[in-house]
Scaffold this motif. Sequence first.
Motif, short mmCIF file in Angstrom:
data_model
loop_
_atom_site.label_atom_id
_atom_site.label_comp_id
_atom_site.label_asym_id
_atom_site.label_seq_id
_atom_site.Cartn_x
_atom_site.Cartn_y
_atom_site.Cartn_z
N LYS A 28 0.06 1.38 -8.72
CA LYS A 28 0.07 2.16 -7.48
C LYS A 28 -0.35 1.30 -6.29
O LYS A 28 0.19 1.43 -5.19
CB LYS A 28 -0.87 3.35 -7.60
N GLU A 31 2.51 -0.84 -5.23
CA GLU A 31 3.49 -0.05 -4.48
C GLU A 31 3.00 0.21 -3.06
O GLU A 31 3.77 0.14 -2.10
CB GLU A 31 3.73 1.29 -5.18
N ASP A 35 4.85 -0.95 0.38
CA ASP A 35 5.46 0.15 1.12
C ASP A 35 5.75 -0.26 2.56
O ASP A 35 4.91 -0.88 3.20
CB ASP A 35 4.52 1.35 1.15
#
Length: 145
Positions: A28, A31, A35
Motif C-alpha cells: 500500500k 502504491e 500515486d
Amino acid sequence: MPKVKTNRVKYPEGWELIEPTLRELQGKMREAENDPHDGKRKCEALWPIFKIAHQKSRYIFDLYHRRKEISKELYEFCLDQGYADRNIIAKWKKPGYERLCCLRCIQPRDHNFQTTCVCRVPKHLREEKVIECVHCGCKGCASGD
C-alpha cells in the motif's frame, strides 16, 4: 581471503505471523508513493503516506504493548529494521499522546505562534467542528476526544 558479506537477515521467532500484514502495508505504501498527485495540494499528496506509516507503527505497537502477542526480540527487530517508527511509539506510551497521529503535529516550530497543531485540540473546545491537519490530514488526535 576476506569474508564475503551477505545481506541475509535472521528473522526472529514469530516473524511469519506478522509478515503478511507488514508486506501488505508495504505494498500500500508503494502504491501511495507512486500515486499521481494531480490536482492535489503539495501537502495533500503526502497524507496517504503518513497514514500508512502510522498504521504500520500502530500495528506493531498494539501487538507488543496492548495484546502482548509478539516477543521483545521481534518488537526490537521491527523497530531496528524500520517497520515502525520508534519515536512516535515512545510518544504513544506517554499520557496525553495515546492517539497522536504524527510527530509534526506536536512540534511547535512547524506551526504559527509556536503552538501545536489544530488536530491536537479536543473536539469540544474547537470553534470549527470539522478540521483537517495540514501536515497529515488528521481530523483529530487529542486524547480527550
